[in-house]
Design a protein around this motif. Structure first.
Motif, mmCIF file in Angstrom:
data_model
loop_
_atom_site.group_PDB
_atom_site.id
_atom_site.type_symbol
_atom_site.label_atom_id
_atom_site.label_comp_id
_atom_site.label_asym_id
_atom_site.label_seq_id
_atom_site.Cartn_x
_atom_site.Cartn_y
_atom_site.Cartn_z
ATOM 1 N N TRP A 101 49.333 33.745 35.685
ATOM 2 C CA TRP A 101 48.932 34.339 34.403
ATOM 3 C C TRP A 101 48.783 35.849 34.530
ATOM 4 C CZ3 TRP A 101 44.208 36.888 33.473
ATOM 5 C CH2 TRP A 101 43.956 37.221 32.133
ATOM 6 N N LYS A 102 48.064 36.264 35.552
ATOM 7 C CA LYS A 102 47.801 37.701 35.731
ATOM 8 C C LYS A 102 49.094 38.486 35.966
ATOM 9 C CE LYS A 102 45.891 40.810 39.178
ATOM 10 N NZ LYS A 102 44.939 41.030 40.264
ATOM 11 N N THR A 103 49.944 38.008 36.867
ATOM 12 C CA THR A 103 51.191 38.701 37.209
ATOM 13 C C THR A 103 52.120 38.796 36.003
ATOM 14 O OG1 THR A 103 51.017 37.848 39.461
ATOM 15 C CG2 THR A 103 53.151 38.716 38.806
ATOM 16 N N THR A 104 52.236 37.678 35.265
ATOM 17 C CA THR A 104 53.115 37.663 34.091
ATOM 18 C C THR A 104 52.589 38.608 33.017
ATOM 19 O OG1 THR A 104 53.616 35.343 34.563
ATOM 20 C CG2 THR A 104 54.257 36.179 32.395
ATOM 21 N N ARG A 105 51.287 38.597 32.801
ATOM 22 C CA ARG A 105 50.700 39.485 31.787
ATOM 23 C C ARG A 105 50.971 40.948 32.133
ATOM 24 N NH1 ARG A 105 44.552 40.381 29.534
ATOM 25 N NH2 ARG A 105 44.100 40.864 31.709
ATOM 26 N N LEU A 106 50.764 41.315 33.386
ATOM 27 C CA LEU A 106 51.004 42.703 33.800
ATOM 28 C C LEU A 106 52.477 43.088 33.653
ATOM 29 C CD1 LEU A 106 48.700 42.973 36.959
ATOM 30 C CD2 LEU A 106 48.363 44.110 34.762
ATOM 31 N N GLN A 107 53.367 42.160 33.948
ATOM 32 C CA GLN A 107 54.814 42.442 33.832
ATOM 33 C C GLN A 107 55.212 42.763 32.395
ATOM 34 O OE1 GLN A 107 56.497 38.850 35.419
ATOM 35 N NE2 GLN A 107 56.613 39.626 37.525
ATOM 36 N N HIS A 108 54.497 42.189 31.437
ATOM 37 C CA HIS A 108 54.847 42.376 30.025
ATOM 38 C C HIS A 108 54.022 43.462 29.342
ATOM 39 C CE1 HIS A 108 56.808 38.424 30.678
ATOM 40 N NE2 HIS A 108 57.694 38.955 29.862
ATOM 41 N N LEU A 109 53.193 44.152 30.101
ATOM 42 C CA LEU A 109 52.431 45.275 29.527
ATOM 43 C C LEU A 109 53.274 46.534 29.642
ATOM 44 C CD1 LEU A 109 48.707 45.047 30.681
ATOM 45 C CD2 LEU A 109 49.638 44.688 28.391
ATOM 46 N N THR A 110 53.830 46.967 28.531
ATOM 47 C CA THR A 110 54.674 48.160 28.572
ATOM 48 C C THR A 110 54.237 49.150 27.504
ATOM 49 O OG1 THR A 110 56.250 47.066 27.103
ATOM 50 C CG2 THR A 110 56.715 46.959 29.464
ATOM 51 N N LEU A 111 54.359 50.415 27.854
ATOM 52 C CA LEU A 111 54.107 51.496 26.898
ATOM 53 C C LEU A 111 55.452 51.776 26.236
ATOM 54 C CD1 LEU A 111 51.746 53.369 26.068
ATOM 55 C CD2 LEU A 111 52.564 54.990 27.775
ATOM 56 N N ALA A 112 55.570 51.424 24.964
ATOM 57 C CA ALA A 112 56.854 51.517 24.267
ATOM 58 C C ALA A 112 57.385 52.949 24.277
ATOM 59 C CB ALA A 112 56.694 51.031 22.833
ATOM 60 N N GLU A 113 58.709 53.052 24.241
ATOM 61 C CA GLU A 113 59.348 54.367 24.321
ATOM 62 C C GLU A 113 58.914 55.281 23.180
ATOM 63 O OE1 GLU A 113 63.855 56.230 24.679
ATOM 64 O OE2 GLU A 113 63.539 54.103 25.080
ATOM 65 N N GLN A 139 41.389 46.804 34.526
ATOM 66 C CA GLN A 139 41.915 47.882 33.688
ATOM 67 C C GLN A 139 42.804 48.838 34.496
ATOM 68 O OE1 GLN A 139 41.103 45.833 31.162
ATOM 69 N NE2 GLN A 139 41.317 47.722 29.999
ATOM 70 N N ARG A 140 42.423 49.111 35.724
ATOM 71 C CA ARG A 140 43.257 49.999 36.558
ATOM 72 C C ARG A 140 44.622 49.352 36.837
ATOM 73 N NH1 ARG A 140 42.028 55.352 36.450
ATOM 74 N NH2 ARG A 140 39.763 55.575 36.334
ATOM 75 N N GLU A 141 44.634 48.027 37.010
ATOM 76 C CA GLU A 141 45.916 47.326 37.209
ATOM 77 C C GLU A 141 46.793 47.427 35.965
ATOM 78 O OE1 GLU A 141 44.508 43.907 40.456
ATOM 79 O OE2 GLU A 141 44.492 43.454 38.317
ATOM 80 N N LYS A 142 46.175 47.322 34.792
ATOM 81 C CA LYS A 142 46.934 47.456 33.540
ATOM 82 C C LYS A 142 47.496 48.865 33.394
ATOM 83 C CE LYS A 142 44.118 44.236 30.791
ATOM 84 N NZ LYS A 142 43.075 44.260 29.752
ATOM 85 N N ILE A 143 46.658 49.858 33.691
ATOM 86 C CA ILE A 143 47.073 51.264 33.573
ATOM 87 C C ILE A 143 48.271 51.534 34.475
ATOM 88 C CG2 ILE A 143 46.338 53.625 34.153
ATOM 89 C CD1 ILE A 143 43.457 52.616 33.166
ATOM 90 N N ALA A 145 50.359 49.203 35.611
ATOM 91 C CA ALA A 145 51.488 48.372 35.170
ATOM 92 C C ALA A 145 52.260 49.032 34.032
ATOM 93 C CB ALA A 145 50.984 46.995 34.735
ATOM 94 N N CYS A 146 51.537 49.654 33.092
ATOM 95 C CA CYS A 146 52.242 50.258 31.953
ATOM 96 C C CYS A 146 52.583 51.724 32.204
ATOM 97 C CB CYS A 146 51.451 50.083 30.660
ATOM 98 S SG CYS A 146 49.949 51.049 30.560
ATOM 99 N N ALA A 147 52.210 52.222 33.387
ATOM 100 C CA ALA A 147 52.590 53.585 33.820
ATOM 101 C C ALA A 147 52.252 54.642 32.775
ATOM 102 C CB ALA A 147 54.082 53.621 34.173
#
Length: 261
Positions: A101-113, A139-143, A145-147
């Motif tokens: 769940w965690k890995t998949t969620r992070l993979q799909h967290l993107t900052l749109a162009e 939160q740091r992992e999310k930050i 992940a979405c670069a």
């Protein structure tokens, strides 16, 4: 684009700049598929387990001094599995579900162009700060992940501070970080209770509520200064603020000129 009187914009992260809810839904579907294909659960059972976990996440109370977020969230899965199918606790399966769940969620967290483009343009005129509530590690992992780090002058995570939004102290800390006054800052976020109430509590110049569904807030909700349905509408709001300020400056100037005669 500079705005008279506005020196900084604070952005919430989850469901404001990145679609955490959609990423979470994708992650849940992955776990449901794994429970069915790999562990031979029925779809109904798999969905009940995931529904229970989501309910536990919503009312989660986490004290990092007592337990790390990983152990706590594995426990959510462990309890949900036991509550759904009975029998002995299965910590290994719970851990497998959590990490998938965690890995998949992070993979799909993107900052749109288009969001990245907006932030880049805004930053030419004002300072930008990311202000997010939540556990430090999560939160740091999310930050990461979405670069999103390169688009901000500062990033503040509630779980690293004494208090989180809507406490005025965290907003004032953000102001100090950027060397600005609360009356020079705008808060943008999707939560009336934390982002908007917090901005009001701290005396910020304006609060902008991101209401994607354009639902009517309940009567007791805090009242934002502006409402937008997409974060990409923010530059137009800042331009509207500038026109208001310029009009007021013009009125004040005329009043002072009249007094001088």
């Amino acid at each position: 684009m500079g705005v008279h009187g506005v020196k900084a914009v604070f952005f919430d992260l989850d469901n404001t700049l990145v679609d955490t809810a959609a990423a979470g839904r994708r992650a849940i579907e992955e776990v449901i598929n794994a429970l069915q294909s790999k562990h031979h659960y029925g779809e109904g059972e798999a969905r009940v387990i995931c529904d229970k976990v989501q309910a536990k996440l919503l009312k989660e109370c986490h004290d990092p001094a007592k337990m790390c977020i990983t152990d706590l969230r594995i426990s959510h899965w462990e309890e949900a599995i036991r509550e759904t199918i009975g029998g002995q606790a299965n910590r290994n399966l719970a851990a497998e579900c959590y990490f998938l769940w965690k890995t998949t969620r992070l993979q799909h967290l993107t900052l749109a162009e288009d969001t990245r483009g907006m932030l880049t343009e805004l930053r030419k005129g004002v300072r930008l700060l990311l202000l997010t509530n939540g556990d430090k590690q999560t939160q740091r992992e999310k930050i990461e992940a979405c670069a999103c780090q390169p688009y901000f002058d500062a990033i503040v995570v509630g779980g690293e501070q004494k208090e989180e939004k809507p406490a005025p102290s965290i907003f004032h800390y953000c102001c100090d970080l950027l060397g600005v006054q609360p009356a020079e800052c705008v808060m943008v976020g999707d939560s009336l209770d934390t982002d908007i109430q917090g901005g009001l509590n701290a005396g910020l110049k304006a609060t902008v509520w991101l209401n994607k569904a354009m639902t009517a807030p309940v009567d007791t909700s805090p009242v934002p200064h502006y409402i937008i349905s997409s974060v990409l509408d923010l530059p137009a709001v800042l331009q509207k603020m500038e026109r208001k300020i310029n009009a007021k400056l013009g009125t004040d100037h005329m009043a002072s000129s009249n007094e001088a005669h």
